[in-house]
Every structure is written in C-alpha cells, then in structure tokens.
Design an enzyme around this catalytic site. Structure first.
Site, PDB file in Angstrom:
ATOM      1  N   PRO A 119       0.815  -1.220   0.000  1.00  0.00           N
ATOM      2  CG  PRO A 119      -0.747  -1.529   1.686  1.00  0.00           C
ATOM      3  CD  PRO A 119       0.543  -2.056   1.151  1.00  0.00           C
ATOM      4  CB  THR A 120       0.224   4.560  -1.574  1.00  0.00           C
ATOM      5  OG1 THR A 120      -0.215   3.873  -2.732  1.00  0.00           O
ATOM      6  CG2 THR A 120       1.058   5.746  -1.970  1.00  0.00           C
ATOM      7  N   GLY A 121       2.285   4.670   1.037  1.00  0.00           N
ATOM      8  CA  GLY A 121       2.466   5.277   2.347  1.00  0.00           C
ATOM      9  C   GLY A 121       2.900   4.310   3.434  1.00  0.00           C
ATOM     10  CB  CYS A 122       2.866   0.666   3.865  1.00  0.00           C
ATOM     11  SG  CYS A 122       1.152   0.507   4.345  1.00  0.00           S
ATOM     12  CB  VAL A 123       7.474   2.549   6.703  1.00  0.00           C
ATOM     13  CG1 VAL A 123       8.989   2.543   6.788  1.00  0.00           C
ATOM     14  CG2 VAL A 123       6.942   3.945   6.830  1.00  0.00           C
TER      15      VAL A 123
END
Length: 111
Positions: A107-111
């Site tokens: 997912p976008t924004g997951c580190v």
C-alpha cells in the site's frame, strides 16, 4: 529476486514478499504466503483479503491502513472496521500484511 515455491513452480516476489505479478495470485498461494507470515487463515482473514482484492480491482490501488479502516467500517460496520480488530488479524500491519497475502502491491504510504 526471490520466489514462493508453489505447485511445482516459482512465483516471483520482491524482497518484502509482495508478488511481482499479481495475476499469479490464487487462494491456495495466499495460504502459502499467510503461512510464511505466521498467520493461520480463518474466515475473518479471508473477509479482509477478499475486501482488499475487490477494492484494488475497483480503484487500482492498495489502500493504506486509514482508508482500509474507513472502508471496512462502511461495508461491515464499526466492529470489523476497528483498527484494533484488524491488527489482531494482521499484527504486522493490516494494510501491509493483508495486501501481501491478497497478492497486491504494498500500500502507498506504508514503510
């Protein structure tokens, strides 16, 4: 590049375990990925995985955890859209870990 050994063939994944080609996903492969994540798939896990796959099919993006919580609440109610509930199913991050099992990109924004 690494791969899951599945049904006599190698299914490529990146260094974090996300499938390189999401078209190679199947429920049987999901069980193998879940096992590698130390998750015993129950109906509650499948509900989240299937929700994520439907969401991805519609929007062509894997939702970050905040969006996942919001959309799960809309569809299934507050109890199943609860962040604590989702973390109880996917302790290493409901969006990250569930997307991996669902065969979706990180997912976008997951580190």
């Amino acid at each position: 590049m690494s791969a899951y050994q599945f049904n006599g063939s190698a299914v490529a994944h990146d260094e974090e375990g996300y499938l390189v080609d999401i078209a190679e996903w199947s429920p049987e492969l999901a069980l193998l990925i879940a096992k590698s994540e130390n998750i015993e798939m129950a109906p509650e896990h499948w509900e989240v995985v299937n929700f994520l796959r439907s969401y991805y099919e519609e929007y062509q993006v894997a939702p970050a955890v905040r969006v996942l919580v919001k959309e799960m609440t809309k569809k299934y109610g507050k109890e199943k859209g609860d962040q604590k509930y989702l973390y109880s199913l996917f302790p290493y991050g409901p969006a990250k870990q569930a997307c991996k099992i669902a065969g979706l990109p990180k997912p976008t924004g997951c580190v």
